[in-house]
Every structure is written in C-alpha cells, then in structure tokens.
Enzyme design. Structure first.
Site, PDB file in Angstrom:
ATOM      1  N   ASP A  69      26.071  11.767 -13.243  1.00  0.00           N
ATOM      2  CA  ASP A  69      25.030  12.319 -14.113  1.00  0.00           C
ATOM      3  C   ASP A  69      23.814  12.508 -13.219  1.00  0.00           C
ATOM      4  OD1 ASP A  69      23.070  12.877 -15.968  1.00  0.00           O
ATOM      5  OD2 ASP A  69      23.709  11.332 -17.388  1.00  0.00           O
TER       6      ASP A  69
ATOM      7  N   ARG B 247      32.045  11.648 -19.228  1.00  0.00           N
ATOM      8  CA  ARG B 247      31.016  12.387 -19.968  1.00  0.00           C
ATOM      9  C   ARG B 247      30.975  13.785 -19.379  1.00  0.00           C
ATOM     10  NH1 ARG B 247      27.387   8.997 -19.754  1.00  0.00           N
ATOM     11  NH2 ARG B 247      26.015   9.575 -18.036  1.00  0.00           N
TER      12      ARG B 247
ATOM     13  N   HIS C  59      19.857  15.759 -26.397  1.00  0.00           N
ATOM     14  CA  HIS C  59      18.417  15.550 -26.546  1.00  0.00           C
ATOM     15  C   HIS C  59      17.725  16.827 -26.126  1.00  0.00           C
ATOM     16  CE1 HIS C  59      18.529  14.989 -22.152  1.00  0.00           C
ATOM     17  NE2 HIS C  59      19.563  14.205 -22.372  1.00  0.00           N
TER      18      HIS C  59
ATOM     19  N   ASP D 170      19.892  18.504 -16.293  1.00  0.00           N
ATOM     20  CA  ASP D 170      20.542  17.234 -16.641  1.00  0.00           C
ATOM     21  C   ASP D 170      22.031  17.527 -16.855  1.00  0.00           C
ATOM     22  OD1 ASP D 170      21.260  14.773 -17.617  1.00  0.00           O
ATOM     23  OD2 ASP D 170      20.112  14.924 -19.475  1.00  0.00           O
TER      24      ASP D 170
ATOM     25  N   ASP E 112       0.814  -1.216   0.000  1.00  0.00           N
ATOM     26  CA  ASP E 112       0.000   0.000   0.000  1.00  0.00           C
ATOM     27  C   ASP E 112       0.850   1.271   0.000  1.00  0.00           C
ATOM     28  OD1 ASP E 112       0.984  -0.321   2.488  1.00  0.00           O
ATOM     29  OD2 ASP E 112      -0.920  -0.067   3.547  1.00  0.00           O
TER      30      ASP E 112
ATOM     31  N   HIS F 175      24.205   3.340 -18.143  1.00  0.00           N
ATOM     32  CA  HIS F 175      23.069   3.604 -17.245  1.00  0.00           C
ATOM     33  C   HIS F 175      23.301   3.019 -15.849  1.00  0.00           C
ATOM     34  CE1 HIS F 175      20.244   4.190 -20.940  1.00  0.00           C
ATOM     35  NE2 HIS F 175      20.986   5.242 -20.684  1.00  0.00           N
TER      36      HIS F 175
ATOM     37  N   GLU G 141      28.333  17.013 -19.563  1.00  0.00           N
ATOM     38  CA  GLU G 141      26.991  17.342 -20.068  1.00  0.00           C
ATOM     39  C   GLU G 141      26.511  18.674 -19.523  1.00  0.00           C
ATOM     40  OE1 GLU G 141      23.915  14.589 -18.808  1.00  0.00           O
ATOM     41  OE2 GLU G 141      22.598  15.299 -20.400  1.00  0.00           O
TER      42      GLU G 141
ATOM     43  N   GLU H 228      26.302  16.570 -24.596  1.00  0.00           N
ATOM     44  CA  GLU H 228      26.873  15.606 -23.657  1.00  0.00           C
ATOM     45  C   GLU H 228      27.747  14.535 -24.305  1.00  0.00           C
ATOM     46  OE1 GLU H 228      23.923  12.766 -22.086  1.00  0.00           O
ATOM     47  OE2 GLU H 228      22.385  14.089 -22.884  1.00  0.00           O
TER      48      GLU H 228
ATOM     49  N   HIS I 271      14.230  13.717 -21.319  1.00  0.00           N
ATOM     50  CA  HIS I 271      14.321  13.548 -22.781  1.00  0.00           C
ATOM     51  C   HIS I 271      13.018  14.143 -23.300  1.00  0.00           C
ATOM     52  CE1 HIS I 271      17.189   9.879 -22.149  1.00  0.00           C
ATOM     53  NE2 HIS I 271      17.736  11.031 -21.827  1.00  0.00           N
TER      54      HIS I 271
ATOM     55  N   HIS J 267      26.835   6.783 -27.811  1.00  0.00           N
ATOM     56  CA  HIS J 267      25.534   7.452 -27.690  1.00  0.00           C
ATOM     57  C   HIS J 267      25.540   8.754 -28.469  1.00  0.00           C
ATOM     58  CE1 HIS J 267      27.067  10.362 -24.700  1.00  0.00           C
ATOM     59  NE2 HIS J 267      27.625   9.345 -24.053  1.00  0.00           N
TER      60      HIS J 267
ATOM     61  N   TYR K 290      34.165   6.207 -23.279  1.00  0.00           N
ATOM     62  CA  TYR K 290      34.061   5.101 -22.316  1.00  0.00           C
ATOM     63  C   TYR K 290      34.988   3.990 -22.793  1.00  0.00           C
ATOM     64  CZ  TYR K 290      29.970   8.020 -21.982  1.00  0.00           C
ATOM     65  OH  TYR K 290      29.146   9.114 -21.917  1.00  0.00           O
TER      66      TYR K 290
HETATM   67  N1  GLY Z   1      20.558  11.796 -17.647  1.00  0.00           N
HETATM   68  C1  GLY Z   1      19.976  11.314 -18.823  1.00  0.00           C
HETATM   69  C2  GLY Z   1      20.700  11.706 -20.011  1.00  0.00           C
HETATM   70  O1  GLY Z   1      21.769  12.280 -19.896  1.00  0.00           O
HETATM   71  O2  GLY Z   1      20.244  11.562 -21.109  1.00  0.00           O
HETATM   72 MN    MN Z   2      21.176  14.025 -21.007  1.00  0.00          MN
HETATM   73 MN    MN Z   3      22.447  13.176 -18.089  1.00  0.00          MN
END
Ligand code: GLY
Ligand code: MN
Ligand code: MN
Length: 435
Positions: free
Chosen positions: A257, A403, A351, A268, A37, A240, A405, A382, A358, A347, A386
C-alpha cells in the site's frame, strides 16, 4: 510548479462569499523537530495551502469578508543570513505579488495587525481545537480586545470552525486539481508495476520499499503520501504494518500500500502479488474474490449512488465468497447481520482522497444520510480480505492478506479510475512478473 494564482485566488473569494462576514484566521503547519536539531521534512497545512499555494512555514492567511473583502498573508521576512543556510524565502512583498494577495506583512507584525482587523468583527472563523498554541494566541487577542471594550471596541461573539466551509469546497476537485491527481496516480501506478517486476523471493521488504521511493522522487513527487506498507506473507494481515523489514518468502504474497504526494495531492494504491510471480490456487481464489468485490464497488461509483453504495456492493460479493470458501457459515443476510465477515474484512471500502490521503469532507448529509456521489469527487475503492490462522479457517488460507486499492474520480456519466495503469488482473500480474 505552476502556482496558478487565479485558482487559489478564486478559492479565497469563494470562502469569503461563504463566510458572508467576519474574519478568518488560517495558520499553516508548524515545523516539527525529529530529534535534537533535526527536523521532519516540512509539510504545509492542507487548508492553508488550498487557499494560498504558499508552501513556506511560519505563514498565516487572514481573510476579511464583507463589503470590502481583503486577503492578507503573513510570512517570514527575507533574511539573507538564514537563506544562506536554509534556502529561499519570498518575504512579504514578493509573496504578495507572486501569490496575488491584497496585502502581505511580516509574520512579526501578526499580533499588531490582527488586533486591528479583529476589532469590531462579529464573527471569527478559526479552527478552534486544532492547535493548543494557536488557540491560546487567538484567546489572547480576544482578551486584549475585551480590555478595550470601554473604548467602544467590539469583540467577536461567535467563533465558527472555518474547516466546515473548506471541507465542502475541497470535496469537489477542479480540473487543475484533477490533472495533478492524475499525475500523482500515474507515478504511483508506475511504481507498483516496477515493484512487481523487481520483487523476488529472499529479498527484504525494505528493498521493495526503496523501489517506490526511487520511482516517486525521480518522477518529481515530493514525498510518499503516507508511510508505505510493504507486507510479505502474514504481515499483510496486520492492517497498518510498516516495519517493512522481513524477508520475502517463496510462495508468499506481497501486499504493498504505497502512494506519493505530488504538489500536495496524494495517490493511494494497494496491489497484492505473489513474490515468486505465480499465484497458488488458494491465493488465486481469494485474490479473484477481492478483485470481484472491487469491480462491484467501482460499478457503484456514479452519481446515482450514495457514498456507502460501493462499500455495500463490495461487502455483498465478499460475504458470498466467504460462505462459498467455508470461511463463514449461514446465509448472506445472517453473516451481514451478525458481523462474522469482520474476521476477514474489518475496514471500510474507501475514503475521500485529495490534499490529505484521508481527505476532508463529510460522508453524511445534514439529515445524517449517506451523501450522494457527485461529479468531481475523488475517492478510493479498496476492499480486502485478511485471513489470520484460526480453528474455523481451512489451513490453506492461513496468512493470506489481500487488498486491492484504486483511486477514482466521479464523472458525469460514471467514473474514471485514475490508477488504472497499475496492473491488477491475475493474468496481467503473472505476465508482468515473467518479464
Ligand atoms: N493508505 C491508507 C489507506 O489506504 O487508507
Ligand atoms: Mn486508502
Ligand atoms: Mn492505501
């Protein structure tokens, strides 16, 4: 929080003008059970919120376009008993007044009122396929109307995805939205700086994550915008990664991140820094490359460029760097063509960003060409690198994951980096971490 009735009401008017005719039905998100619950923290649907500013679950917006446009909210009843347990509810009358709808009803009246509104409408604007239970409910309304066909009741003969119109609207952020996004970005940037000052060898990743949550909540953000990635050493090469439960080793990098959600709007940010405050030579080489790729990408965020230009620019710098560092072999053109760079950069470079991390919005135009960047769009930039252990990789690069970003607003004459307060040059990071 400022409800800003004028802006939310203007969005509804704009959508109704775009619909031209017909009726739109836009439910908010359901409450979700976490276990037994206990619920997940409630998060409204972004489309519904964009048009209403109304955060309560159990709500539906109905818009009737045409010569006599009408905006109607359905929401939970006032309920003193439930309010003692769960907190304040507006109820239809107060919500109608506070949020500027033409009419408001109890959610319990939805079936009866919608059946009347839907009758004789030529077109239904609805996000078919988003929720099985809403699809069934809408289907049942249409079936009911069909049974009345012999009494002359017209049934919509067209269902259009209302999200298509809304995606295009959401892509361009108003000054009101930009101000919230700037605040959201500042909170997250401060949290990243704080993490750099806090992190030390032998701490656990979750201890650093806790610093983010502390900073987000104490600055008024309602939630993290997504599950934070706090990835020490090799964990940074899992894109991820979010276990956030490993020890931070002296000599490793830490990739974080993390962004917050403020009044619905996401920030982000990713920053990568050495756990002990000092980059090794190999870490500094890769970091400088990613930073140069990001600078090249940000230089392409302006209205003379299309969506993919920042990605192309980042890739160009990264591939040259991979060749120089002997991670890839051959000419720049060959590595781009054969995709060898994907071993280290798999990647895309950004975005759209907004109510969803996103965010809504097409990346290509109707001719399937990358769309041009335009003032008031917001996006992330970003790039990363890697490097997993592999036979074709010099050992001193193994397990480096980086990374960088930032969140960027397209302006008339270039762009504004909303997250500029989060330090990112090698010199600035090392100086901050010395303190
Ligand atoms: N934190 C999600 C991305 O960087 O797309
Ligand atoms: Mn992002
Ligand atoms: Mn991110």
């Amino acid at each position: 929080m400022n409800i800003n009735i004028t802006e939310f009401s203007a969005r509804r008017q704009t959508l109704m003008a775009k619909m031209a005719n017909g009726i739109a039905i836009i439910p908010t998100a359901p409450e979700l059970i976490r276990n037994r619950d206990s619920h997940y923290p409630y998060r409204f649907d972004s489309y519904f919120y964009y048009l209403t500013g109304f955060k309560e679950p159990g709500s539906v917006l109905v818009l009737v376009a045409g010569e006599q446009p009408k905006t109607i909210l359905f929401c939970r009843d006032k309920d003193i008993e439930r309010e003692i347990w769960d907190g304040f509810r507006y109820g239809a009358d107060a919500a109608c007044e506070a949020f500027g709808f033409d009419e408001a009803y109890s959610i319990n009246e939805l079936d009866a009122v919608v059946l009347k509104l839907l009758a004789n409408q030529a077109k239904l604007h609805f996000s078919l396929g988003e929720s099985a239970s809403w699809d069934m409910r809408v289907t049942s309304w249409i079936s009911t109307l069909r049974t009345q066909a012999r009494s002359g009741v017209g049934v919509p003969d067209e269902i259009a995805d209302v999200r298509k119109l809304l995606d295009e609207m959401r892509l361009y952020k108003s000054p009101f939205e930009q101000a919230i996004m700037r605040d959201s970005a500042n909170i997250a940037a401060t949290a990243h700086n704080r993490a750099m000052q806090f992190a030390k060898p032998n701490m656990m990743e979750y201890e650093v994550e806790a610093e983010f949550l502390h900073e987000f909540y104490r600055k008024g953000a309602q939630a993290p915008a997504y599950t934070s990635i706090v990835a020490g050493g090799a964990n940074a090469c899992t894109l991820h990664y979010n276990a956030n439960n490993a020890k931070l080793n002296d000599g490793d990098l830490l990739l974080i991140d993390a962004g917050c959600e403020l009044d619905g709007y996401a920030s982000d940010i990713t920053r990568t820094f050495p756990v002990n405050g000092k980059f090794t030579a190999a870490q500094a080489d890769v970091y400088a490359l990613v930073l140069a790729a990001q600078a090249a990408a940000i230089a392409k965020v302006n209205i003379s460029q299309h969506w993919n230009a920042p990605h192309d620019a980042a890739l160009d710098v990264l591939i040259q760097g991979f060749i120089d560092m002997k991670l890839c072999k051959g000419s720049k053109e060959a590595v781009l063509e054969n995709g060898d760079y994907r071993q280290f950069y798999m990647h895309r470079t950004g975005h759209w960003l907004g109510l969803d991390v996103h965010d809504a919005g097409e990346y290509k135009d109707k001719q399937s060409q990358w769309r041009m960047l335009a003032p008031n769009m917001t996006l992330t930039v970003e790039p990363g690198c890697y490097i997993r252990p592999a036979d074709n990789v010099p050992k001193h690069f193994w397990n480096i994951g980086i990374r960088i970003e930032d969140d960027v607003l397209v302006t008339q004459d270039g762009c504004e980096v909303l997250t500029a307060k989060a330090v990112k040059s090698i010199a600035d990071i090392e100086a901050l971490m010395k303190n």
